[in-house]
Design a protein around this motif. Structure first.
Motif, PDB file in Angstrom:
ATOM      1  N   GLU A  64      -8.646 -16.750  56.126  1.00  0.00           N
ATOM      2  CA  GLU A  64      -8.713 -15.604  56.725  1.00  0.00           C
ATOM      3  C   GLU A  64      -7.957 -14.222  56.787  1.00  0.00           C
ATOM      4  O   GLU A  64      -6.481 -14.334  56.643  1.00  0.00           O
ATOM      5  N   SER A  92     -13.402 -14.436  56.148  1.00  0.00           N
ATOM      6  CA  SER A  92     -12.952 -15.073  56.401  1.00  0.00           C
ATOM      7  C   SER A  92     -14.048 -16.780  55.686  1.00  0.00           C
ATOM      8  O   SER A  92     -15.216 -16.669  55.058  1.00  0.00           O
ATOM      9  N   GLY A 104     -14.719 -13.393  59.692  1.00  0.00           N
ATOM     10  CA  GLY A 104     -14.730 -13.530  61.286  1.00  0.00           C
ATOM     11  C   GLY A 104     -14.148 -13.063  62.537  1.00  0.00           C
ATOM     12  O   GLY A 104     -13.890 -12.215  62.381  1.00  0.00           O
ATOM     13  N   THR A 124     -12.316 -18.543  66.334  1.00  0.00           N
ATOM     14  CA  THR A 124     -12.502 -18.051  65.234  1.00  0.00           C
ATOM     15  C   THR A 124     -14.053 -18.567  64.985  1.00  0.00           C
ATOM     16  O   THR A 124     -14.058 -20.031  65.036  1.00  0.00           O
ATOM     17  N   VAL A 126     -16.340 -18.064  62.490  1.00  0.00           N
ATOM     18  CA  VAL A 126     -16.885 -17.293  61.527  1.00  0.00           C
ATOM     19  C   VAL A 126     -18.395 -17.211  61.165  1.00  0.00           C
ATOM     20  O   VAL A 126     -19.170 -18.433  61.027  1.00  0.00           O
TER      21      VAL A 126
END
Length: 145
Positions: A64, A92, A104, A124, A126
């Motif tokens: 990331e 990401s 992300g 997070t 993505v």
């Protein structure tokens, strides 16, 4: 030549870093992960972060590069000093059983124990490009400044 490149890269990261983070998390498609991050303060409320999490069960790696808006709430209310909510995003990718690459989006909260140590919890998501899958990850950890 490769050693010179690696040494230059390591020196650049060491110079740019404002915090080193240790992370423990769980990710969709990866399972339990552990990793590290390098974070630097770009402006008063803006930070940049590079993170890599390893997933031994996958096996896999989550990478990331993020830009985070991270204000200190103590600037607005002295009773909230040391609380740093943050959100942001960047690029990401996951390399593993279900590889993905995408944007992300990160949301988290860091609490400072002292000026040099903070504990954080974050999530997070993505959003994969094209046919890449969309995945989520959660992480707990500590930042050392």
């Amino acid at each position: 030549m490769k050693r010179l490149f690696a040494l230059t890269l390591a020196a650049g990261l060491a110079w740019a870093q404002g915090a080193i983070g240790m992370r423990l998390g769980y990710g969709e498609g990866l399972g339990l992960t552990f990793g590290a991050a390098v974070e630097t303060r770009l402006r008063q409320n803006l930070s940049g972060r590079l993170a890599a999490d390893l997933a031994p069960a996958g096996p896999g790696v989550a990478l990331e590069a993020s830009l985070l808006f991270k204000p200190d709430l103590g600037l607005y209310d002295p009773s909230l000093e040391g609380l740093l909510p943050y959100f942001g995003g960047g690029l990401s990718g996951l390399v593993g059983p279900a590889p993905t690459l995408g944007v992300g989006l990160t949301l988290g909260l860091e609490g400072l124990l002292d000026p040099y140590t903070g504990l954080f919890a974050e999530g997070t998501y993505v959003y994969g490009f094209a046919a890449f899958p969309k995945v989520w990850r959660l992480a707990l950890g500590a930042n050392f400044r």
